[in-house]
Design an enzyme around this catalytic site. Structure first.
Site, PDB file in Angstrom:
ATOM      1  N   ASN A  28       0.946  -1.236  -0.021  1.00 45.36           N
ATOM      2  CA  ASN A  28       0.174   0.035  -0.048  1.00 45.36           C
ATOM      3  C   ASN A  28       0.947   1.037   0.070  1.00 45.36           C
ATOM      4  O   ASN A  28       1.819   1.235   0.442  1.00 45.36           O
ATOM      5  CB  ASN A  28      -0.930   0.004   1.102  1.00 45.36           C
ATOM      6  CG  ASN A  28      -0.343   0.806   2.355  1.00 45.36           C
ATOM      7  OD1 ASN A  28      -0.217   1.817   2.485  1.00 45.36           O
ATOM      8  ND2 ASN A  28       0.083  -0.098   3.429  1.00 45.36           N
ATOM      9  N   GLY A  31      -0.886   6.874   2.139  1.00 45.08           N
ATOM     10  CA  GLY A  31      -0.487   8.194   2.213  1.00 45.08           C
ATOM     11  C   GLY A  31      -1.171   9.004   3.400  1.00 45.08           C
ATOM     12  O   GLY A  31      -1.525  10.029   3.126  1.00 45.08           O
ATOM     13  N   PHE A  32      -2.000   8.165   4.333  1.00 46.14           N
ATOM     14  CA  PHE A  32      -2.665   8.900   5.377  1.00 46.14           C
ATOM     15  C   PHE A  32      -3.908   9.625   4.798  1.00 46.14           C
ATOM     16  O   PHE A  32      -4.136  10.608   5.061  1.00 46.14           O
ATOM     17  CB  PHE A  32      -1.983   9.864   6.253  1.00 46.14           C
ATOM     18  CG  PHE A  32      -0.839   9.229   7.217  1.00 46.14           C
ATOM     19  CD1 PHE A  32      -0.537   7.797   7.383  1.00 46.14           C
ATOM     20  CD2 PHE A  32       0.154   9.938   7.864  1.00 46.14           C
ATOM     21  CE1 PHE A  32       0.283   7.144   8.099  1.00 46.14           C
ATOM     22  CE2 PHE A  32       1.112   9.516   8.830  1.00 46.14           C
ATOM     23  CZ  PHE A  32       1.217   7.944   8.673  1.00 46.14           C
ATOM     24  N   ASN A 102       2.358   6.964  15.108  1.00 48.91           N
ATOM     25  CA  ASN A 102       3.002   6.425  13.776  1.00 48.91           C
ATOM     26  C   ASN A 102       3.935   7.113  13.378  1.00 48.91           C
ATOM     27  O   ASN A 102       3.703   8.087  12.538  1.00 48.91           O
ATOM     28  CB  ASN A 102       1.860   5.993  12.918  1.00 48.91           C
ATOM     29  CG  ASN A 102       2.151   5.071  11.637  1.00 48.91           C
ATOM     30  OD1 ASN A 102       3.456   4.965  11.436  1.00 48.91           O
ATOM     31  ND2 ASN A 102       1.301   4.735  10.710  1.00 48.91           N
ATOM     32  N   SER A 105       5.557   5.010   8.733  1.00 48.75           N
ATOM     33  CA  SER A 105       4.745   4.590   7.407  1.00 48.75           C
ATOM     34  C   SER A 105       6.053   5.249   6.240  1.00 48.75           C
ATOM     35  O   SER A 105       6.432   6.247   6.581  1.00 48.75           O
ATOM     36  CB  SER A 105       3.488   5.557   7.258  1.00 48.75           C
ATOM     37  OG  SER A 105       3.162   5.405   5.872  1.00 48.75           O
ATOM     38  N   ASN A 107       5.037   5.962   3.256  1.00 53.17           N
ATOM     39  CA  ASN A 107       4.493   6.687   2.242  1.00 53.17           C
ATOM     40  C   ASN A 107       4.098   8.244   2.409  1.00 53.17           C
ATOM     41  O   ASN A 107       3.478   8.831   1.684  1.00 53.17           O
ATOM     42  CB  ASN A 107       2.940   6.075   2.021  1.00 53.17           C
ATOM     43  CG  ASN A 107       2.994   4.434   1.753  1.00 53.17           C
ATOM     44  OD1 ASN A 107       4.111   4.152   1.005  1.00 53.17           O
ATOM     45  ND2 ASN A 107       2.387   3.609   2.268  1.00 53.17           N
ATOM     46  N   THR A 108       4.501   8.807   3.824  1.00 54.00           N
ATOM     47  CA  THR A 108       4.509  10.072   3.806  1.00 54.00           C
ATOM     48  C   THR A 108       5.928  10.552   3.743  1.00 54.00           C
ATOM     49  O   THR A 108       6.739  10.154   4.643  1.00 54.00           O
ATOM     50  CB  THR A 108       3.953  10.646   5.198  1.00 54.00           C
ATOM     51  OG1 THR A 108       2.500  10.138   5.185  1.00 54.00           O
ATOM     52  CG2 THR A 108       3.851  11.983   5.481  1.00 54.00           C
ATOM     53  N   LYS A 143       4.778   3.281  16.920  1.00 54.89           N
ATOM     54  CA  LYS A 143       4.967   2.248  15.791  1.00 54.89           C
ATOM     55  C   LYS A 143       6.242   2.527  15.180  1.00 54.89           C
ATOM     56  O   LYS A 143       6.503   3.497  14.379  1.00 54.89           O
ATOM     57  CB  LYS A 143       3.803   2.250  15.110  1.00 54.89           C
ATOM     58  CG  LYS A 143       3.600   1.142  14.134  1.00 54.89           C
ATOM     59  CD  LYS A 143       2.497   1.031  13.520  1.00 54.89           C
ATOM     60  CE  LYS A 143       2.262  -0.273  12.754  1.00 54.89           C
ATOM     61  NZ  LYS A 143       0.656  -0.335  11.931  1.00 54.89           N
ATOM     62  N   ASN A 172       5.877  -1.677  11.184  1.00 53.28           N
ATOM     63  CA  ASN A 172       4.826  -1.087  10.055  1.00 53.28           C
ATOM     64  C   ASN A 172       5.303  -2.076   8.960  1.00 53.28           C
ATOM     65  O   ASN A 172       6.175  -3.072   9.035  1.00 53.28           O
ATOM     66  CB  ASN A 172       5.155   0.287  10.075  1.00 53.28           C
ATOM     67  CG  ASN A 172       3.963   1.031   9.640  1.00 53.28           C
ATOM     68  OD1 ASN A 172       3.415   0.367   8.514  1.00 53.28           O
ATOM     69  ND2 ASN A 172       3.813   2.245  10.062  1.00 53.28           N
ATOM     70  N   THR A 173       4.917  -1.540   7.783  1.00 52.11           N
ATOM     71  CA  THR A 173       5.297  -1.984   6.523  1.00 52.11           C
ATOM     72  C   THR A 173       6.705  -1.952   6.256  1.00 52.11           C
ATOM     73  O   THR A 173       7.335  -1.185   6.694  1.00 52.11           O
ATOM     74  CB  THR A 173       4.465  -1.615   5.467  1.00 52.11           C
ATOM     75  OG1 THR A 173       4.697  -0.149   5.278  1.00 52.11           O
ATOM     76  CG2 THR A 173       3.131  -2.008   5.544  1.00 52.11           C
TER      77      THR A 173
END
Length: 281
Positions: A28, A31-32, A102, A105, A107-108, A143, A172-173
């Protein structure tokens, strides 16, 4: 719930989620995507009311009807990330059972930089202070990424111990693609699911070893879809285990199957509870 941001934001462009069925994995790059704290608070109020109704109808104490965790993120355009996490605690702490910061991630842009030794302690200090002011009875976790180096792990450990954070969720991922055979593996974003299992378990073990005796808990997450895999995380040092991608492939019935298998494994090895098996692997 989460990760939710103070202001609404659409997240990244679609398509942004991909099922790698042959790998029992997902990539995924959401992006929040978030409706903001206001909408999240309304939904949490509805969820808590529903739990209370269920508790009364079934005659089950509310604490046995499930816990609501609230994951907090930052808006993509926010320059002072600390402010966004504090806003989340102020707005939502009273509506959840635990809070998750978090910072992992992929994606940010720049988010994972908050895990660095130069940033993480200051962030944790602000978050703990906000939690203590607004909801001192709520647990606060951070996280982290399964891609942390040993030095990065040490930095997080120093921060959570010094600031008395309740626990670390690992993790996380991953941005890695080890064990992936699907042609969709080339998609950008974070990978979750079965290929992440060994990596996340190794990092759970590293955090547990470093945090032993400090009172800071480790929650294991990554690639769990069976009782044996949950048991692996527990024996590596996780006091609790979370599921995400496994539910995509196994459905909600998987939870009961995991619990039943885990109970058999604990009994086989002479443990009377999960707590007795933590870190014994």
């Amino acid at each position: 719930v989460g990760s939710t941001t103070p202001e609404p934001q659409p997240g990244n462009e679609r398509p942004r989620v991909f099922r790698l069925e042959e790998d029992r994995a997902v990539i995924n790059r959401y992006g929040f995507n978030s409706l903001g704290h206001g909408s999240c608070a309304k939904n949490l109020e509805l969820a808590r009311a529903e739990l209370a109704r269920y508790s009364g109808y079934r005659g089950v104490p509310l604490e046995y009807c499930g816990s609501i965790g609230v994951n907090l993120g930052k808006n993509k355009t926010t320059e002072n990330a600390k402010e966004d996490y504090v806003k989340g605690i102020e707005a939502l702490a009273s509506l959840g059972d635990y809070l998750v910061i978090n910072v992992s991630s992929p994606n940010t842009p720049g988010l994972r930089g908050l895990q660095s030794r130069s940033s993480i302690r200051s962030l944790m200090s602000s978050c703990v202070s906000a939690r203590n002011a607004h909801a001192p009875d709520k647990l606060l976790f951070v996280k982290v990424a399964p891609d942390l180096t040993d030095s990065g792990i040490d930095g997080v450990v120093e921060a959570v111990v010094a600031e008395m954070v309740d626990g670390v969720i690992v993790g996380n991922t991953t941005v890695g693609r080890a064990g992936v055979s699907s042609p969709l593996g080339s998609e950008g974003g974070g990978l979750s699911g079965a290929p992440l299992r060994s990596l996340s378990t190794d990092v759970v073990r590293k955090f547990h070893d470093r945090l032993a005796g400090t009172g800071v808990h480790v929650i294991g997450c990554g690639g769990v879809s069976t009782g044996a895999e949950a048991y692996e995380k527990i024996r590596a040092g996780a006091c609790a285990v979370q599921l995400y991608t496994g539910l995509t492939y196994g459905g909600l019935g998987m939870v009961e199957e995991i619990k039943e298998e885990l109970e058999r494994l604990l009994e086989r090895d002479g443990y009377g509870s999960v707590a007795e098996a933590v870190g014994k692997g």
